[in-house]
Design a protein around this motif. Structure first.
Motif, PDB file in Angstrom:
ATOM      1  N   LEU A   5       0.844  -1.195   0.000  1.00  0.00           N
ATOM      2  CA  LEU A   5       0.000   0.000   0.000  1.00  0.00           C
ATOM      3  C   LEU A   5       0.879   1.245   0.000  1.00  0.00           C
ATOM      4  O   LEU A   5       1.819   1.355   0.793  1.00  0.00           O
ATOM      5  CB  LEU A   5      -0.893   0.022   1.243  1.00  0.00           C
ATOM      6  N   ARG A   6       0.555   2.167  -0.900  1.00  0.00           N
ATOM      7  CA  ARG A   6       1.253   3.451  -0.938  1.00  0.00           C
ATOM      8  C   ARG A   6       0.233   4.577  -1.093  1.00  0.00           C
ATOM      9  O   ARG A   6      -0.873   4.364  -1.605  1.00  0.00           O
ATOM     10  CB  ARG A   6       2.265   3.493  -2.086  1.00  0.00           C
ATOM     11  N   ALA A   7       0.621   5.772  -0.659  1.00  0.00           N
ATOM     12  CA  ALA A   7      -0.306   6.906  -0.698  1.00  0.00           C
ATOM     13  C   ALA A   7       0.377   8.159  -1.217  1.00  0.00           C
ATOM     14  O   ALA A   7       1.566   8.379  -0.952  1.00  0.00           O
ATOM     15  CB  ALA A   7      -0.867   7.175   0.698  1.00  0.00           C
ATOM     16  N   LEU A   8      -0.369   8.949  -1.965  1.00  0.00           N
ATOM     17  CA  LEU A   8       0.053  10.291  -2.367  1.00  0.00           C
ATOM     18  C   LEU A   8      -0.768  11.284  -1.573  1.00  0.00           C
ATOM     19  O   LEU A   8      -1.998  11.336  -1.693  1.00  0.00           O
ATOM     20  CB  LEU A   8      -0.162  10.501  -3.865  1.00  0.00           C
ATOM     21  N   LEU A   9      -0.084  12.037  -0.713  1.00  0.00           N
ATOM     22  CA  LEU A   9      -0.726  13.076   0.092  1.00  0.00           C
ATOM     23  C   LEU A   9      -0.508  14.423  -0.574  1.00  0.00           C
ATOM     24  O   LEU A   9       0.621  14.913  -0.650  1.00  0.00           O
ATOM     25  CB  LEU A   9      -0.142  13.085   1.502  1.00  0.00           C
ATOM     26  N   GLY A  49      -1.383   0.179   7.500  1.00  0.00           N
ATOM     27  CA  GLY A  49      -0.207  -0.506   6.992  1.00  0.00           C
ATOM     28  C   GLY A  49       0.388   0.062   5.721  1.00  0.00           C
ATOM     29  O   GLY A  49       0.969  -0.678   4.920  1.00  0.00           O
ATOM     30  N   ILE A  50       0.261   1.380   5.553  1.00  0.00           N
ATOM     31  CA  ILE A  50       0.882   2.010   4.386  1.00  0.00           C
ATOM     32  C   ILE A  50       2.404   1.831   4.451  1.00  0.00           C
ATOM     33  O   ILE A  50       3.030   2.069   5.478  1.00  0.00           O
ATOM     34  CB  ILE A  50       0.529   3.505   4.322  1.00  0.00           C
ATOM     35  N   GLU A  51       2.986   1.409   3.335  1.00  0.00           N
ATOM     36  CA  GLU A  51       4.431   1.177   3.268  1.00  0.00           C
ATOM     37  C   GLU A  51       5.190   2.485   3.087  1.00  0.00           C
ATOM     38  O   GLU A  51       6.171   2.757   3.787  1.00  0.00           O
ATOM     39  CB  GLU A  51       4.713   0.237   2.097  1.00  0.00           C
ATOM     40  N   GLU A  52       4.750   3.296   2.125  1.00  0.00           N
ATOM     41  CA  GLU A  52       5.391   4.581   1.857  1.00  0.00           C
ATOM     42  C   GLU A  52       4.327   5.619   1.496  1.00  0.00           C
ATOM     43  O   GLU A  52       3.313   5.286   0.875  1.00  0.00           O
ATOM     44  CB  GLU A  52       6.391   4.478   0.703  1.00  0.00           C
ATOM     45  N   ALA A  53       4.586   6.846   1.880  1.00  0.00           N
ATOM     46  CA  ALA A  53       3.716   7.960   1.526  1.00  0.00           C
ATOM     47  C   ALA A  53       4.543   9.023   0.824  1.00  0.00           C
ATOM     48  O   ALA A  53       5.627   9.393   1.295  1.00  0.00           O
ATOM     49  CB  ALA A  53       3.051   8.545   2.774  1.00  0.00           C
ATOM     50  N   LEU A  54       4.056   9.486  -0.291  1.00  0.00           N
ATOM     51  CA  LEU A  54       4.706  10.558  -1.045  1.00  0.00           C
ATOM     52  C   LEU A  54       3.919  11.845  -0.808  1.00  0.00           C
ATOM     53  O   LEU A  54       2.695  11.870  -0.960  1.00  0.00           O
ATOM     54  CB  LEU A  54       4.738  10.204  -2.535  1.00  0.00           C
ATOM     55  N   VAL A  55       4.624  12.897  -0.400  1.00  0.00           N
ATOM     56  CA  VAL A  55       3.995  14.185  -0.099  1.00  0.00           C
ATOM     57  C   VAL A  55       4.485  15.210  -1.110  1.00  0.00           C
ATOM     58  O   VAL A  55       5.691  15.436  -1.245  1.00  0.00           O
ATOM     59  CB  VAL A  55       4.347  14.653   1.334  1.00  0.00           C
ATOM     60  N   GLY A  77       7.613   5.061   5.282  1.00  0.00           N
ATOM     61  CA  GLY A  77       8.648   5.784   4.572  1.00  0.00           C
ATOM     62  C   GLY A  77       8.074   7.031   3.931  1.00  0.00           C
ATOM     63  O   GLY A  77       7.036   6.970   3.272  1.00  0.00           O
ATOM     64  N   LEU A  78       8.701   8.179   4.142  1.00  0.00           N
ATOM     65  CA  LEU A  78       8.199   9.451   3.631  1.00  0.00           C
ATOM     66  C   LEU A  78       9.071   9.940   2.481  1.00  0.00           C
ATOM     67  O   LEU A  78      10.288  10.027   2.610  1.00  0.00           O
ATOM     68  CB  LEU A  78       8.161  10.506   4.736  1.00  0.00           C
ATOM     69  N   ILE A  79       8.426  10.248   1.363  1.00  0.00           N
ATOM     70  CA  ILE A  79       9.120  10.710   0.166  1.00  0.00           C
ATOM     71  C   ILE A  79       8.545  12.076  -0.216  1.00  0.00           C
ATOM     72  O   ILE A  79       7.337  12.298  -0.136  1.00  0.00           O
ATOM     73  CB  ILE A  79       8.940   9.714  -0.997  1.00  0.00           C
ATOM     74  N   ARG A  80       9.411  12.993  -0.627  1.00  0.00           N
ATOM     75  CA  ARG A  80       8.977  14.331  -1.021  1.00  0.00           C
ATOM     76  C   ARG A  80       8.985  14.443  -2.542  1.00  0.00           C
ATOM     77  O   ARG A  80       9.837  13.874  -3.215  1.00  0.00           O
ATOM     78  CB  ARG A  80       9.894  15.412  -0.472  1.00  0.00           C
ATOM     79  N   SER A  81       8.057  15.215  -3.071  1.00  0.00           N
ATOM     80  CA  SER A  81       8.020  15.521  -4.502  1.00  0.00           C
ATOM     81  C   SER A  81       7.697  17.009  -4.643  1.00  0.00           C
ATOM     82  O   SER A  81       6.539  17.412  -4.517  1.00  0.00           O
ATOM     83  CB  SER A  81       6.965  14.665  -5.215  1.00  0.00           C
ATOM     84  N   HIS A  82       8.738  17.813  -4.851  1.00  0.00           N
ATOM     85  CA  HIS A  82       8.521  19.258  -4.930  1.00  0.00           C
ATOM     86  C   HIS A  82       8.053  19.661  -6.324  1.00  0.00           C
ATOM     87  O   HIS A  82       8.601  19.207  -7.332  1.00  0.00           O
ATOM     88  CB  HIS A  82       9.800  20.024  -4.590  1.00  0.00           C
ATOM     89  N   GLU A  83       7.027  20.493  -6.375  1.00  0.00           N
ATOM     90  CA  GLU A  83       6.492  20.993  -7.632  1.00  0.00           C
ATOM     91  C   GLU A  83       6.815  22.482  -7.753  1.00  0.00           C
ATOM     92  O   GLU A  83       6.274  23.293  -7.017  1.00  0.00           O
ATOM     93  CB  GLU A  83       4.987  20.756  -7.708  1.00  0.00           C
ATOM     94  N   ARG A  97       3.471   8.429 -11.087  1.00  0.00           N
ATOM     95  CA  ARG A  97       2.831   7.122 -11.293  1.00  0.00           C
ATOM     96  C   ARG A  97       3.787   5.959 -11.033  1.00  0.00           C
ATOM     97  O   ARG A  97       3.354   4.896 -10.572  1.00  0.00           O
ATOM     98  CB  ARG A  97       2.229   7.034 -12.689  1.00  0.00           C
ATOM     99  N   ALA A  98       5.089   6.138 -11.292  1.00  0.00           N
ATOM    100  CA  ALA A  98       6.043   5.050 -11.063  1.00  0.00           C
ATOM    101  C   ALA A  98       6.106   4.666  -9.586  1.00  0.00           C
ATOM    102  O   ALA A  98       6.433   3.513  -9.251  1.00  0.00           O
ATOM    103  CB  ALA A  98       7.425   5.446 -11.568  1.00  0.00           C
ATOM    104  N   PHE A  99       5.801   5.599  -8.713  1.00  0.00           N
ATOM    105  CA  PHE A  99       5.801   5.355  -7.271  1.00  0.00           C
ATOM    106  C   PHE A  99       4.818   4.248  -6.894  1.00  0.00           C
ATOM    107  O   PHE A  99       5.015   3.536  -5.911  1.00  0.00           O
ATOM    108  CB  PHE A  99       5.458   6.664  -6.553  1.00  0.00           C
ATOM    109  N   PHE A 100       3.756   4.100  -7.696  1.00  0.00           N
ATOM    110  CA  PHE A 100       2.691   3.156  -7.371  1.00  0.00           C
ATOM    111  C   PHE A 100       2.820   1.822  -8.099  1.00  0.00           C
ATOM    112  O   PHE A 100       1.925   0.985  -7.999  1.00  0.00           O
ATOM    113  CB  PHE A 100       1.330   3.772  -7.699  1.00  0.00           C
ATOM    114  N   ALA A 101       3.899   1.606  -8.817  1.00  0.00           N
ATOM    115  CA  ALA A 101       4.054   0.368  -9.588  1.00  0.00           C
ATOM    116  C   ALA A 101       3.925  -0.865  -8.691  1.00  0.00           C
ATOM    117  O   ALA A 101       4.619  -0.988  -7.682  1.00  0.00           O
ATOM    118  CB  ALA A 101       5.404   0.360 -10.295  1.00  0.00           C
TER     119      ALA A 101
END
Length: 248
Positions: A5-9, A49-55, A77-83, A97-101
Motif C-alpha cells: 500500500l502506498r499513498a500520495l498526500l 499498513g501504508i508502506e510509503e507515503a509521497l507528499v 517511509g516518507l518521500i517528497r516531490s517538490h512541484e 505514477r512510477a511510485f505506485f508500480a
C-alpha cells in the motif's frame, strides 16, 4: 497475493481562504486538536499498513519539509516531490505514477479532516464491482452546494456528478479520496496523459467505473475558518467522549 500500500498526500496548496493563518503556515500544517492536519493523515495511514507515503510540496515547502524531517512516529517511509509549478491533482498523480508500480494506491487531499475508517475503504475497494477502475470515499454534507455531489446506482457506482451547483440532487459528497490499482494508472496515461484537474478532466470520463464507499464519520474540507472551527469542535468532542460521534 496482497499488494503493498502506498499513498500520495497532496499538500502543496496555498490555503488562500484561510488567510491570515496560512500566510506563514501551510494549509496542510494547520493545527487541529493540537497537531498538524498532516499528522492526522500520517497516523491514519499507519493504522492501515501504508508502506510509503509521497507528499507533494510547493507553497511554504520548507515548512512542510521541516515537519516531515521531524516526523518519527511509526514506520511509514516518507518521500517528497517538490512541484516548482503546481501540477494539479491529476498532474501530480501522473508525474508520480512510477511510485505506485505494483501497489494499491491512495490519493488523498491532505487539506481534508477525516475520522473515516480507511481499512473499511480498502476492503470495499477490494470487493468493488467488475469494471470499476477506482473507489471513491463519499460522505454526507450539510452544504451540498459547496461540494461535488454524486449520484450512484444500486451497486454503489457513480452515474452522475454535480460539481458545486446551486441545487444538487442530494447530499452525498465526493470526499476527494480515492483508491486505485495499476489498471487505473494505465487508463489515465493512455486516455488523459496531460490532465491537471482530477474532477473535470478525469472523473467525468469515468462515469460507470467509479465505485463508492460511504462514511458516516466526520469528514470536513478545511477550506474556510468556519470549517476549521468545525473540525476543531469535532476533535474536542472526541477527546471528551470518543464514542459520541457517528460510527462508520
Amino acid at each position: 497475493m496482497i499488494k503493498p500500500l502506498r499513498a500520495l498526500l497532496l499538500a502543496a496548496g496555498f490555503g488562500t481562504r484561510l488567510r491570515p493563518l496560512t500566510l506563514h503556515t501551510p494549509k496542510c500544517l494547520v493545527p487541529i486538536g493540537g497537531q498538524p492536519l498532516l499528522a492526522h493523515w500520517l497516523q491514519q495511514l499507519e493504522l492501515i499498513g501504508i508502506e510509503e507515503a509521497l507528499v507533494n510540496t510547493h507553497y511554504l515547502a520548507d515548512r512542510v519539509e521541516d515537519f516531515l524531517g521531524s516526523w518519527q512516529q511509526g514506520s511509514i517511509g516518507l518521500i517528497r516531490s517538490h512541484e516548482h509549478n503546481l501540477l494539479g491533482t491529476a498532474g501530480s498523480l501522473l508525474a508520480n505514477r512510477a511510485f505506485f508500480a505494483g501497489c494499491t494506491g491512495l490519493l488523498i487531499h491532505a487539506d481534508n479532516f477525516s475520522q473515516a475508517d480507511l481499512g473499511q475503504l480498502l476492503a470495499a475497494h477490494n470487493n468493488r464491482p467488475t469494471g470499476c477502475l477506482l473507489t471513491m470515499l463519499t460522505f454526507t454534507t450539510s452544504r451540498p452546494s459547496s461540494c461535488g455531489i454524486v449520484e450512484i446506482d444500486s451497486d454503489g457506482v457513480v452515474v452522475a456528478f454535480h460539481e458545486k451547483v446551486v441545487d444538487p440532487p442530494g447530499n452525498r459528497a465526493n470526499g476527494a479520496l480515492y483508491v486505485f490499482d495499476q489498471p487505473f494508472l494505465d487508463w489515465l496515461l493512455i486516455n488523459h496523459p496531460n490532465a491537471s484537474d482530477f474532477s473535470t478532466e478525469v472523473l467525468l470520463h469515468c462515469l460507470g467505473r467509479i465505485y463508492t464507499w460511504h462514511t458516516n464519520s466526520p469528514y470536513v474540507d478545511i477550506g474556510t475558518p468556519e470549517s476549521l472551527a468545525e473540525a476543531e469542535a469535532i476533535c474536542n468532542e472526541l477527546a471528551l467522549n470518543p464514542n459520541s460521534l457517528n460510527p462508520q
